[in-house]
Design an enzyme around this catalytic site. Structure first.
Site, PDB file in Angstrom:
ATOM      1  N   ASP A 147       0.834  -1.191   0.000  1.00 18.88           N
ATOM      2  CA  ASP A 147       0.000   0.000   0.000  1.00 18.88           C
ATOM      3  C   ASP A 147       0.880   1.257   0.000  1.00 18.88           C
ATOM      4  O   ASP A 147       1.935   1.300   0.627  1.00 18.88           O
ATOM      5  CB  ASP A 147      -0.884  -0.025   1.252  1.00 18.88           C
ATOM      6  CG  ASP A 147      -1.837   1.147   1.329  1.00 18.88           C
ATOM      7  OD1 ASP A 147      -2.739   1.213   0.476  1.00 18.88           O
ATOM      8  OD2 ASP A 147      -1.670   1.982   2.227  1.00 18.88           O
TER       9      ASP A 147
ATOM     10  N   GLU B 182       1.166  -0.636  -4.928  1.00 17.69           N
ATOM     11  CA  GLU B 182       0.233   0.440  -5.237  1.00 17.69           C
ATOM     12  C   GLU B 182       1.104   1.695  -5.336  1.00 17.69           C
ATOM     13  O   GLU B 182       1.511   2.266  -4.331  1.00 17.69           O
ATOM     14  CB  GLU B 182      -0.819   0.615  -4.144  1.00 17.69           C
ATOM     15  CG  GLU B 182      -1.819   1.706  -4.501  1.00 17.69           C
ATOM     16  CD  GLU B 182      -2.507   2.333  -3.305  1.00 17.69           C
ATOM     17  OE1 GLU B 182      -3.643   2.786  -3.475  1.00 17.69           O
ATOM     18  OE2 GLU B 182      -1.914   2.404  -2.218  1.00 17.69           O
TER      19      GLU B 182
END
Length: 550
Positions: free
Chosen positions: A280, A312
């Protein structure tokens, strides 16, 4: 017979620490610091479960200097949610996580290029509008595995399952990095779910939060600036204290934040047998040295089994995955931001479409370097987007199918956000939003599910779609029609013909077709013949034809 059990706390620059627990009636047991920065204490314990904490003189700037604070062990593998105490389990005179015995470690798992990923939020995956039972636990997700096998996916990406405050969250606020979210079930329940996925040839990827932690995570309380940046690097994208991967402790020859996250990642791979990690907010981490190192740690820990590291990294940048890049793949956000407006009829830009269907045109190298999606947890479901443009009913399902055809045949790894495969229509919300499984009783929703199922089967059975080979063999921007061919060296070929217009194009001729002969139209299950390098076919509005070489 009690056995000596050691408790240790890494807090190299704190002056004092003590152990408190149910085994001492919560009276302090002094801890001694060694030369490596660890406070240690040994307690004689019978087999059983005990609650405990550390009491430490904090060095964090938001407390009075050297004030005593009670903190959970940063390495606690289980948390008692009501009391926020750590739990330690002793069996046969040593610490354990649980007694789960893995059953399916010998089952073969798909390689990275074969993945079809299903993004799942455990809390909202089961239960639904008419369902009187709360559900939302690992054991309920387990009940849906046969459904996912029918759909055909072979990887599940779990939204974060590390212990967070309270009983409902997306999980991007992890407080304890070694403990699993107690509201989803026990550590054994999570292992059983992963084991049963492996039994069915499904890999399990974990969403890992290594940019930041929740504000009351133990390390923040012990010595905030030893593990974290003092201030957020970018206040606009700040979700909590940010790990400082640049900070190096010369005295102990260690990078404190790297050490902690490295321990976390190795623990999850070895203890929970996960098969990949989504990182993330990787752009906010912004440290390729650390990302290179942590990816290498995952590969070393996973050993011979496949392990997929995906970032990400938004806005995306091919350097995150290419020759010198740390990651195996990254979320292909431009795919979403291009395909969805085109499905909504907002614009038509053929070059833009080609760039995201063939990620090599954007500088990516191969088929595992991007993860494509039509939506994910951060966005509305497609049908909600269509509704904003007053596209409803069968027109909406047509466009959803067109999106699915592009998703499953573009270069890259496809990912489905749970419920998208049958037309869940909710808008994004951080409140509880359980999937409405009743929708599968409707013909249109069931038809979309069957369409996804068929395309996933094609993707897994036709390895032309595993490659980075793609050729845009026909283009007519005025008609909003184009075609592309996917192939591999073994002779498999798939041609996708796309009509992005509002017009039904009868007897439309596609020239420059890759080969003459019989092709099978996959979505409608019929054969067509091509000759003299051209195909004549009816192209309904907002529809794709998927032609497979026979």
């Amino acid at each position: 017979m009690p056995k000596p059990i050691e408790f240790a706390l890494f807090a190299p620059y704190n002056k004092e620490a003590a152990l408190i627990g149910s085994f001492s009636d919560w009276q302090e047991i002094p801890m001694q610091k060694d030369n490596h920065g660890y406070f240690r204490a040994t307690v004689d314990l019978e087999d059983g479960d005990y609650q405990y904490k550390f009491r430490v003189r904090s060095r964090s700037w938001f407390f009075e200097p050297d004030s005593w604070v009670d903190v959970v062990d940063p390495y606690a593998t289980d948390i008692d949610n009501p009391t926020q105490n750590g739990i330690v389990r002793i069996k046969d005179g040593r610490k354990i996580v649980d007694t789960y015995v893995w059953q399916h470690d010998d089952k073969p798992l798909p390689p990275d290029q074969a993945l079809v990923i299903y993004e799942m939020h455990v809390a909202d995956f089961s239960g639904g509008e008419p369902d009187p039972h709360p559900r939302g636990k690992y054991k309920h997700a387990l009940e849906k595995l046969d459904y996912l096998c029918e759909l055909g996916i072979n990887a599940i990406e779990l939204m974060p399952v590390k212990e967070y405050p309270g009983d409902y969250s997306w999980g991007y606020n992890p407080r304890y990095f070694f403990a699993t979210e107690s509201s989803y079930g026990s550590t054994e329940d999570l292992k059983h779910f992963i084991d049963e996925c492996h039994a069915r040839g499904i890999r399990v990827l974990m969403d890992g939060i290594y940019n930041h932690s929740e504000a009351e995570s133990p390390l923040t309380q012990i010595d905030h600036d030893y593990w974290y940046h003092h201030d957020p690097k970018d206040p606009e994208f700040n979700w909590g204290p940010e790990f400082n991967y640049e900070h190096y402790d010369e005295n102990l020859d260690t990078y404190p934040a790297r050490k902690f996250i490295g321990d976390t990642v190795r623990f999850w791979i070895s203890e929970y047998h996960i098969d990949g990690i989504r990182y993330d907010a990787s752009r906010q981490i912004g440290n390729y040295d650390f990302l290179h190192w942590i990816v290498q740690e995952t590969k070393n820990t996973a050993g011979a089994k496949p392990f997929y590291n995906v970032a990400e990294y938004i806005p995306e940048d091919p350097s995150i995955t290419n020759f010198d890049g740390p990651m195996d793949g990254c979320w292909h956000d431009s795919f979403y931001h291009t395909i969805v407006p085109h499905l909504c009829g907002e614009r038509f830009d053929l070059e833009e479409l080609k760039n995201v269907i063939d990620c090599k045109r954007q500088g990516f190298l191969g088929a595992t370097n991007v993860v494509n999606y039509l939506t994910n947890h951060d966005h509305n479901h497609l049908l909600a987007e269509f509704g904003n443009f007053e596209i409803f009913d069968q027109a909406a399902f047509k466009r959803a199918k067109l999106g699915a055809a592009l998703l499953m045949t573009a270069v890259g790894i496809p990912m489905i956000w749970m419920g998208e495969e049958f037309g869940e229509y909710k808008s994004k919300t951080i409140e509880s939003a359980k999937i409405d499984w009743q929708l599968l009783g409707n013909d249109d929703n069931k038809g979309l599910f069957e369409y996804y199922k068929g395309l996933i089967h094609l993707r897994k059975s036709n390895h032309a779609l595993y490659t980075e080979n793609i050729d845009f063999c026909f283009e007519n921007a005025d008609d909003r029609v184009f075609a592309y061919c996917r192939w591999n060296e073994e002779g498999s070929r798939v041609v996708v013909v796309v009509n992005f217009s509002d017009n039904y194009l009868a007897n439309y001729t596609i020239s420059n077709f890759p080969a003459d002969g019989t092709w099978h139209e996959w979505t409608g299950n019929y054969d067509v013949d091509t000759q003299n390098g051209s195909l004549t076919i009816d192209l309904p509005e907002y529809e794709a034809k998927v032609l497979v070489w026979q």
